[in-house]
Design a protein around this motif. Sequence first.
Motif, mmCIF file in Angstrom:
data_model
loop_
_atom_site.group_PDB
_atom_site.id
_atom_site.type_symbol
_atom_site.label_atom_id
_atom_site.label_comp_id
_atom_site.label_asym_id
_atom_site.label_seq_id
_atom_site.Cartn_x
_atom_site.Cartn_y
_atom_site.Cartn_z
ATOM 1 N N UNK A 120 6.539 62.363 -11.105
ATOM 2 C CA UNK A 120 7.626 63.340 -10.930
ATOM 3 C C UNK A 120 7.655 63.904 -9.521
ATOM 4 N N UNK A 121 8.842 64.246 -9.051
ATOM 5 C CA UNK A 121 8.975 64.922 -7.770
ATOM 6 C C UNK A 121 8.454 66.342 -7.856
ATOM 7 N N UNK A 145 18.167 59.464 -7.515
ATOM 8 C CA UNK A 145 17.086 60.450 -7.467
ATOM 9 C C UNK A 145 16.500 60.698 -8.853
ATOM 10 N N UNK A 146 17.347 60.740 -9.871
ATOM 11 C CA UNK A 146 16.856 60.995 -11.228
ATOM 12 C C UNK A 146 15.978 59.868 -11.738
ATOM 13 N N UNK A 147 16.409 58.619 -11.560
ATOM 14 C CA UNK A 147 15.627 57.498 -12.080
ATOM 15 C C UNK A 147 14.317 57.343 -11.309
ATOM 16 N N UNK A 238 26.622 55.338 1.411
ATOM 17 C CA UNK A 238 25.298 54.934 0.945
ATOM 18 C C UNK A 238 24.639 56.041 0.127
ATOM 19 N N UNK A 239 25.188 56.293 -1.055
ATOM 20 C CA UNK A 239 24.594 57.281 -1.937
ATOM 21 C C UNK A 239 23.181 56.916 -2.340
ATOM 22 N N UNK A 240 22.946 55.627 -2.563
ATOM 23 C CA UNK A 240 21.592 55.178 -2.905
ATOM 24 C C UNK A 240 20.604 55.550 -1.812
ATOM 25 N N UNK A 241 20.964 55.278 -0.559
ATOM 26 C CA UNK A 241 20.063 55.595 0.547
ATOM 27 C C UNK A 241 19.744 57.073 0.630
ATOM 28 N N UNK A 242 20.759 57.913 0.399
ATOM 29 C CA UNK A 242 20.537 59.352 0.423
ATOM 30 C C UNK A 242 19.633 59.813 -0.701
ATOM 31 N N UNK A 243 19.885 59.308 -1.914
ATOM 32 C CA UNK A 243 19.062 59.685 -3.058
ATOM 33 C C UNK A 243 17.636 59.198 -2.937
ATOM 34 N N UNK A 244 17.468 57.990 -2.409
ATOM 35 C CA UNK A 244 16.124 57.424 -2.242
ATOM 36 C C UNK A 244 15.322 58.213 -1.211
#
Length: 252
Positions: A120-121, A145-147, A238-244
């Motif tokens: 967990x974060x 971010x959730x996954x 790039x939502x993935x890049x931001x969330x990652x």
Amino acid sequence: MTASDIEALLDRVRRGEVDPAAASAQILAALRAAPFEDLGFARVDTHRELRQGFPEVILGLGKSPEQVAAIAGRIVARGQALLVTRADLQTYDAVRALVPEATYHGQARAITLVQGQIPPGRGTILVTCAGTSDLAVAEEAAITAEVMGNKVDRLYDVGVAGLHRLLAEQPRLQSARVIVVVAGMEGALPSVVAGLVTVPVIAVPTSIGYGASFGGVAALLGMLNSCANGVSVVNIDNGFGGGCMASIINHL
């Protein structure tokens, strides 16, 4: 075998529940396993979770539904979490045939399956966006971010054209450990947010806007030229890049 599996195994050795020689054999077998699985059209990086803390993420763009499904099936078969980005319903149907437990997130265009031990974060990631037109990119960041094991708060439609909407949410801004800010048009929102908080701000420009926005280039350049401290910028849409990136920061 994941990092969490190894820790659990060593903990069992410490408690005397597993013989050290047996544990050593299990770890050696995992280390001897090929670091990738060759499917012919793709080489699935089976050791990425060991190196980077999260399994290989599948980009759905440019792949056939059958190719995405085959890759997803191998990742899930190893007990790892699944994240497919930029996936349509046809791709989801193909994945679901092999991975019935997978979930499709329509607005984010993502396919997910949470399994295994995902650390967990440490705090909350706040994902905020300027307008409703930015929701697809914002949701991609939030689902990512959730996954990846984080608690995510969503704050949407708080662009600078109505700044009072953002200022009314100061408690949520101040309680976040890292903030992802998604915006198109002139891309001003990340600078405003960064000027209000002490935590890192990850700016995600979107391709939303009229002619002179140049498909998100205007927002990208505006974010890169932010005068506020603590702003980093990822690629357009790039939502993935931001969330990652937010997840990596939140796990430090």
